[in-house]
Design a protein around this motif. Structure first.
Motif, PDB file in Angstrom:
ATOM      1  N   PRO A 129       0.833  -1.219   0.000  1.00  0.00           N
ATOM      2  CA  PRO A 129       0.000   0.000   0.000  1.00  0.00           C
ATOM      3  C   PRO A 129       0.856   1.253   0.000  1.00  0.00           C
ATOM      4  N   GLU A 130       0.370   2.230  -0.734  1.00  0.00           N
ATOM      5  CA  GLU A 130       1.096   3.490  -0.813  1.00  0.00           C
ATOM      6  C   GLU A 130       0.831   4.298   0.456  1.00  0.00           C
ATOM      7  N   VAL A 131       1.891   4.636   1.122  1.00  0.00           N
ATOM      8  CA  VAL A 131       1.812   5.411   2.356  1.00  0.00           C
ATOM      9  C   VAL A 131       2.510   6.744   2.116  1.00  0.00           C
ATOM     10  N   HIS A 132       1.791   7.782   2.352  1.00  0.00           N
ATOM     11  CA  HIS A 132       2.371   9.113   2.157  1.00  0.00           C
ATOM     12  C   HIS A 132       3.247   9.446   3.360  1.00  0.00           C
ATOM     13  N   VAL A 133       4.521   9.608   3.076  1.00  0.00           N
ATOM     14  CA  VAL A 133       5.488   9.949   4.127  1.00  0.00           C
ATOM     15  C   VAL A 133       5.906  11.395   3.918  1.00  0.00           C
ATOM     16  N   PRO A 134       5.576  12.240   4.837  1.00  0.00           N
ATOM     17  CA  PRO A 134       5.997  13.642   4.662  1.00  0.00           C
ATOM     18  C   PRO A 134       7.511  13.778   4.787  1.00  0.00           C
ATOM     19  N   LEU A 135       8.059  14.524   3.873  1.00  0.00           N
ATOM     20  CA  LEU A 135       9.498  14.739   3.857  1.00  0.00           C
ATOM     21  C   LEU A 135       9.830  16.029   4.606  1.00  0.00           C
ATOM     22  N   HIS A 136      10.846  15.929   5.440  1.00  0.00           N
ATOM     23  CA  HIS A 136      11.304  17.082   6.205  1.00  0.00           C
ATOM     24  C   HIS A 136      12.785  17.295   5.900  1.00  0.00           C
ATOM     25  N   PRO A 137      13.079  17.938   4.782  1.00  0.00           N
ATOM     26  CA  PRO A 137      14.499  18.156   4.469  1.00  0.00           C
ATOM     27  C   PRO A 137      15.157  19.048   5.510  1.00  0.00           C
ATOM     28  N   ALA A 138      16.417  18.769   5.697  1.00  0.00           N
ATOM     29  CA  ALA A 138      17.164  19.560   6.683  1.00  0.00           C
ATOM     30  C   ALA A 138      17.287  21.000   6.200  1.00  0.00           C
TER      31      ALA A 138
END
Length: 257
Positions: free
Chosen positions: A115-124
């Motif tokens: 399943p596609e899970v949306h993972v929020p990206l938090h770039p440094a």
């Protein structure tokens, strides 16, 4: 001439001589002095069979013992199953259509996708930009594969000439995407205190890293090593400098720029 005996026709006799019994019934007796007087007893079933076609001969059924004699005493009797189709049903189109079709090739393996899970990206966040200090002591020197920066005593400030040397190296790295930048930083101090030279070296290396990142080099391509006091046998390296070089290039004696 002896008197005539009464003839009693039994059930079996009536079955055997149906014509004679019928003649006696109808009064067809022989003429002359010798008249036979007979008593005839008939059965209704016999009269019903007169003039009827002979009964069909029943086909002889094979004895169950015959099969056992041919196949052996322990051979099981062949009993037709209720699910076995007859010859007529097997030949009919409906029976042919009812037979399930067998695939010639096996079915393809099922593809199970996670399943596609949306993972929020938090770039440094990028480091704070280093502002040039015109009053900062120091200078830049070109070395093979990069540049060497000299700082003031226990300082990490850079003047515009030092920042321009780092920006020039960042422009070269734009054409070399498969290479990285290594920063070997040094710091002043004494041999009894190893922490102070490393803290000074780290601040100088992070300042050079910040200039390169804001010039367009990805942070994942920059490696900082806070060495502290330089080795005694390292030629051309002083405690107040850092070497910024490309990967695979060993720094040697600097040449004035």
């Amino acid at each position: 001439m002896s008197p005539a005996r009464p003839v009693t026709a039994s059930r079996a006799g009536a079955t055997l001589v149906p014509g004679l019994a019928l003649g006696l019934l109808l009064g067809l007796a022989p003429t002359g002095h010798d008249i036979l007087h007979a008593q005839v007893v008939t059965h209704p079933d016999v009269l019903n069979t007169l003039g009827a076609p002979p009964p069909a001969r029943a086909e002889a059924k094979p004895s169950p013992h015959a099969a056992s004699n041919e196949m052996g005493p322990h051979a099981p009797a062949s009993v037709p199953s209720a699910n076995t189709p007859s010859t007529t049903d097997a030949a009919s189109p409906a029976a042919v259509a009812a037979v399930p079709q067998v695939a010639t090739t096996p079915p393809a393996n099922p593809v199970l996708r996670p399943p596609e899970v949306h993972v929020p990206l938090h770039p440094a966040p990028p480091p704070p930009e280093v502002k040039p200090d015109p009053a900062a002591k120091g200078h830049a020197m070109r070395i093979p594969g990069g540049t060497r920066l000299f700082f003031g005593n226990q300082s990490a400030d850079m003047n515009p000439r030092m920042i321009a040397a780092l920006q020039t190296l960042a422009g070269v790295m734009q054409h070399l995407p498969d290479q990285r930048i290594s920063i070997a930083a040094y710091g002043e101090g004494n041999g009894d205190d190893a922490s102070t030279p490393r803290r000074i070296a780290l601040s100088r290396g992070l300042a050079a890293r910040s200039v390169l990142i804001h010039a367009g080099v990805a942070s994942t391509r920059i490696y900082v090593r806070a060495i502290g006091l330089p080795p005694e046998n390292q030629i051309g390296i002083t405690p107040d400098c850092i070497d910024v070089t490309r990967s695979g290039v060993v720094a040697s004696n600097p040449s004035p720029s």
